[in-house]
Design an enzyme around this catalytic site. Structure first.
Site, PDB file in Angstrom:
ATOM      1  N   ASN A  85       5.066   2.243  -6.877  1.00 21.15           N
ATOM      2  CA  ASN A  85       4.082   2.348  -5.801  1.00 21.15           C
ATOM      3  C   ASN A  85       4.458   1.376  -4.689  1.00 21.15           C
ATOM      4  O   ASN A  85       4.696   0.191  -4.943  1.00 21.15           O
ATOM      5  CB  ASN A  85       2.683   1.976  -6.319  1.00 21.15           C
ATOM      6  CG  ASN A  85       1.658   1.942  -5.188  1.00 21.15           C
ATOM      7  OD1 ASN A  85       1.319   2.985  -4.626  1.00 21.15           O
ATOM      8  ND2 ASN A  85       1.180   0.757  -4.838  1.00 21.15           N
ATOM      9  N   GLU A  86       4.516   1.891  -3.473  1.00 25.73           N
ATOM     10  CA  GLU A  86       4.838   1.047  -2.311  1.00 25.73           C
ATOM     11  C   GLU A  86       5.940   0.051  -2.661  1.00 25.73           C
ATOM     12  O   GLU A  86       5.787  -1.164  -2.495  1.00 25.73           O
ATOM     13  CB  GLU A  86       3.584   0.345  -1.782  1.00 25.73           C
ATOM     14  CG  GLU A  86       2.582   1.346  -1.207  1.00 25.73           C
ATOM     15  CD  GLU A  86       1.457   0.736  -0.377  1.00 25.73           C
ATOM     16  OE1 GLU A  86       1.315  -0.494  -0.340  1.00 25.73           O
ATOM     17  OE2 GLU A  86       0.729   1.531   0.255  1.00 25.73           O
ATOM     18  N   TYR A 136      -2.292   4.194   6.687  1.00 24.40           N
ATOM     19  CA  TYR A 136      -3.695   3.841   6.935  1.00 24.40           C
ATOM     20  C   TYR A 136      -3.928   3.686   8.435  1.00 24.40           C
ATOM     21  O   TYR A 136      -3.052   3.209   9.159  1.00 24.40           O
ATOM     22  CB  TYR A 136      -4.037   2.520   6.230  1.00 24.40           C
ATOM     23  CG  TYR A 136      -4.131   2.668   4.726  1.00 24.40           C
ATOM     24  CD1 TYR A 136      -5.304   3.134   4.135  1.00 24.40           C
ATOM     25  CD2 TYR A 136      -3.050   2.364   3.898  1.00 24.40           C
ATOM     26  CE1 TYR A 136      -5.408   3.289   2.754  1.00 24.40           C
ATOM     27  CE2 TYR A 136      -3.145   2.515   2.514  1.00 24.40           C
ATOM     28  CZ  TYR A 136      -4.323   2.978   1.950  1.00 24.40           C
ATOM     29  OH  TYR A 136      -4.420   3.134   0.588  1.00 24.40           O
ATOM     30  N   GLU A 141      -1.642   8.188  -0.198  1.00 25.93           N
ATOM     31  CA  GLU A 141      -2.657   7.236   0.267  1.00 25.93           C
ATOM     32  C   GLU A 141      -2.788   7.408   1.770  1.00 25.93           C
ATOM     33  O   GLU A 141      -1.794   7.326   2.498  1.00 25.93           O
ATOM     34  CB  GLU A 141      -2.266   5.781  -0.051  1.00 25.93           C
ATOM     35  CG  GLU A 141      -2.335   5.454  -1.525  1.00 25.93           C
ATOM     36  CD  GLU A 141      -2.085   3.988  -1.828  1.00 25.93           C
ATOM     37  OE1 GLU A 141      -2.394   3.122  -0.979  1.00 25.93           O
ATOM     38  OE2 GLU A 141      -1.564   3.717  -2.929  1.00 25.93           O
ATOM     39  N   GLU A 188      -8.445   3.917  -7.814  1.00 27.15           N
ATOM     40  CA  GLU A 188      -7.716   2.746  -8.331  1.00 27.15           C
ATOM     41  C   GLU A 188      -8.702   1.813  -9.021  1.00 27.15           C
ATOM     42  O   GLU A 188      -9.896   1.797  -8.698  1.00 27.15           O
ATOM     43  CB  GLU A 188      -7.054   2.036  -7.129  1.00 27.15           C
ATOM     44  CG  GLU A 188      -6.259   0.804  -7.498  1.00 27.15           C
ATOM     45  CD  GLU A 188      -5.367   0.311  -6.360  1.00 27.15           C
ATOM     46  OE1 GLU A 188      -5.517   0.796  -5.227  1.00 27.15           O
ATOM     47  OE2 GLU A 188      -4.515  -0.553  -6.629  1.00 27.15           O
ATOM     48  N   GLN A 199     -10.414   5.613  -0.701  1.00 30.76           N
ATOM     49  CA  GLN A 199     -10.430   5.999  -2.100  1.00 30.76           C
ATOM     50  C   GLN A 199     -11.772   6.660  -2.426  1.00 30.76           C
ATOM     51  O   GLN A 199     -12.665   6.686  -1.590  1.00 30.76           O
ATOM     52  CB  GLN A 199     -10.193   4.795  -2.971  1.00 30.76           C
ATOM     53  CG  GLN A 199      -8.836   4.130  -2.748  1.00 30.76           C
ATOM     54  CD  GLN A 199      -8.438   3.188  -3.862  1.00 30.76           C
ATOM     55  OE1 GLN A 199      -9.006   3.151  -4.929  1.00 30.76           O
ATOM     56  NE2 GLN A 199      -7.409   2.361  -3.575  1.00 30.76           N
TER      57      GLN A 199
HETATM   58  O1  AHR Z   1      -5.600   1.589  -1.362  1.00 35.07           O
HETATM   59  C1  AHR Z   1      -5.486   0.200  -1.443  1.00 35.07           C
HETATM   60  C2  AHR Z   1      -4.041  -0.267  -1.553  1.00 35.07           C
HETATM   61  O2  AHR Z   1      -3.349   0.115  -0.410  1.00 35.07           O
HETATM   62  C3  AHR Z   1      -3.221   0.321  -2.666  1.00 35.07           C
HETATM   63  O3  AHR Z   1      -3.393  -0.334  -3.877  1.00 35.07           O
HETATM   64  C4  AHR Z   1      -1.819   0.121  -2.180  1.00 35.07           C
HETATM   65  O4  AHR Z   1      -0.922   1.082  -2.684  1.00 35.07           O
HETATM   66  C5  AHR Z   1      -1.958   0.182  -0.678  1.00 35.07           C
HETATM   67  O5  AHR Z   1      -1.328  -0.857  -0.045  1.00 35.07           O
END
Ligand code: AHR
Length: 513
Positions: free
Chosen positions: A180-181, A255, A317, A33, A366
């Site tokens: 996205n999200e 995450y 992600e 990103e 990332q």
């Molecule tokens: O990876 C960082 C961020 O995490 C991304 O931009 C977003 O899609 C997610 O919340």
């Protein structure tokens, strides 16, 4: 499973007769990103830099990434995609406008990396392209024009514009994400609202008839109870894909934080990347292992709503997310990476293998200098993280066929009020017939003796690599870049079979014969 074996050792029993699904190589995908120092510093230094580079890309980083056989690279976000104007990133570098990267630190975005540079990078890596469009502040027209610019082999003005910018042949666009999200930073939408928008945008998203681009809807995320499947369920019940309104995959994000935050949106007090207590070793691994229940729930919904398997799940992600390193700009999400991260990666790969029938892509967040990165850079120096080494050790699993297995007699690793399995295991057979086994020992203090057994003919040897260290938070620094590196490992069978000693807190990947 805690039943014991005759010899008292944990046994990994391979079921080689019962082939599983092919592990899509894209499960080992990456995400890049426009965030922090990922592109500018980490990867892109420009043609005139003193740092050795290949058409502007740092040669040291590029060569390291080439060893990972990166299969696919998602770009340009993430949240950044919701403010990205593709026209800013084409044409002469000196004419490109400077914008503000409003979410990630409010810093200047020079647009020196744009569409042509991104495709140059994926071509240098030999990776598939995965572009995410701007549904946040963009329009269906902008999206449609970007698609035409990238993929058209006609003489249209947009295809000719691409040619005038130096690219005659269309770029090969493998995957295209719309939104996205959208449940969160992408607009806090309801599935109902996004679903209608997706149908509209996807219908306007055209590529030439002979270009098999896969279209990806923005899906759900790690959550409790039914919330974890809400988006997958709604989208697959309410979109009937056809040649106009395409749907090939739904994304899923998750995450792992050492300190759970009940899904609240915060960048603070998530836990530290290094110098953490043992209860954050186990809590982070326990958080990572939750991926299994999320995938199981989503797979069940997909099997119900899409029994023919047209729609894949892209975990586009995932990874660890800690407090940013002290002194770094908090909006840059720069964190160190320790042995714990390598174990998180390895147990997550082992889970992805078990869901390979539906999980067709995963992209760790990332690539460089951001979150659970493969590589960290500082000026002209770079280091390979423990996560990088885990990815490299697992390369043989890309495209291999999953071999189901049973773990018999494994104990739990317990710390305070938490318990997780001490062993995570996976196996796969490559196209050339080689059998690979991975074993992860999550226990930070006890080594494990593990017997690996096939269904019939005895296994005679194991050769491969081991990643471990003395400390739970062992990590590489620019001055000591080899604190955590794989070492070679070999073991031969005895009368007792093929017994592998797996040290505390380690990742082992071996080819067994
Ligand atoms: O990876 C960082 C961020 O995490 C991304 O931009 C977003 O899609 C997610 O919340």
């Amino acid at each position: 499973m805690s039943q014991s074996t005759e010899n008292g050792f944990t046994r990994v029993q391979l079921n080689t007769a019962d082939a599983g699904a092919v592990i899509n190589k894209n499960i080992y995908g990456q995400f890049a990103e426009h965030l922090g120092r990922l592109f500018y510093d980490g990867l892109w230094v420009g043609h005139d830099s003193d740092i050795p580079n290949t058409r502007g890309w740092r040669t040291d980083v590029l060569e390291a990434l080439q060893k990972l056989a990166v299969p696919v690279l998602r770009w340009p976000g993430g949240c950044f995609s919701d403010e990205y104007r593709w026209r800013d990133g084409i044409g002469a570098a000196e004419d490109r406008p400077v914008r503000v990267n409003t979410l990630w630190g409010g810093v200047e975005e020079s647009n020196q990396v744009g569409t042509h540079e991104y495709f140059d990078l994926v071509e240098l890596l030999g990776a598939e392209a995965y572009v995410n469009c701007n549904m946040g502040t963009g329009s269906p027209r902008e999206m449609a024009e970007w698609l035409e610019y990238m993929t058209s082999h006609s003489k249209s003005d947009l295809a000719e514009l691409r040619r005038s910018n130096g690219r005659d042949q269309p770029f090969r666009l493998h995957h295209f994400g719309i939104g996205n999200e959208t449940w969160g930073a992408g607009g806090f939408m309801r599935p109902e609202y996004y679903c209608d928008r997706y149908k509209h945008w996807s219908t306007m998203a055209r590529v030439p008839w002979d270009v098999p681009t896969k279209f990806v809807a923005s899906g759900g995320h790690g959550a409790d109870g039914e919330a974890v499947t809400e988006w997958t369920d709604y989208l697959t019940k309410n979109i009937q894909p056809n040649f106009l309104c395409k749907l090939d995959a739904i994304s899923f994000h998750y995450y792992s934080h050492p300190k759970k935050k009940d899904n609240s949106l915060t960048l603070e007090d998530l836990g530290k990347a290094t110098a953490f207590p043992e209860d954050e070793w186990i809590s982070t691994l326990q958080a990572a292992l939750k991926m299994e229940e999320f995938l199981a729930a989503n797979r069940a919904v997909l099997e119900e709503n899409d029994p023919e398997g047209h729609v894949g799940l892209y975990v586009d992600e995932w990874g660890t997310w800690y407090d940013s390193e002290e002194g770094s700009q908090p909006g840059f999400l720069y964190q160190q990476n320790s042995l714990r991260d390598a174990l998180v990666a390895a147990v997550t790969f082992n889970i992805f293998h078990r869901y390979a029938d539906r999980v067709q892509m995963a992209n760790i967040a990332q690539l460089v200098n951001v979150l659970q990165a493969m590589i960290l850079t500082e000026g002209d120096r770079m280091l390979l993280t423990p996560t990088y080494h885990a990815f490299r050790m697992y390369v043989p699993f890309q495209g291999a066929t999953h071999v189901p297995l049973f773990v018999v007699g494994s104990t739990d690793y317990v710390c305070e009020d938490r318990a997780i399995p001490a062993i995570s295991a996976s196996a796969a057979r490559t196209e050339t017939g080689e059998l690979f086994v991975s074993l992860v020992n999550t226990h930070p203090h006890l080594e494990q003796a593990i017997e690996v057994a096939g269904p019939d003919s005895p296994l005679t040897s194991a050769r491969g690599e081991l990643l471990t260290a003395e400390q739970m938070d062992a990590h590489n620094t620019f001055d000591q870049p080899a604190n955590v590196v794989p070492v070679s490992y070999e073991a031969d069978a005895t009368d007792a079979g093929l017994l592998l000693t797996v040290p505390a807190k380690s990742v082992l990947v071996v080819k067994v014969d």
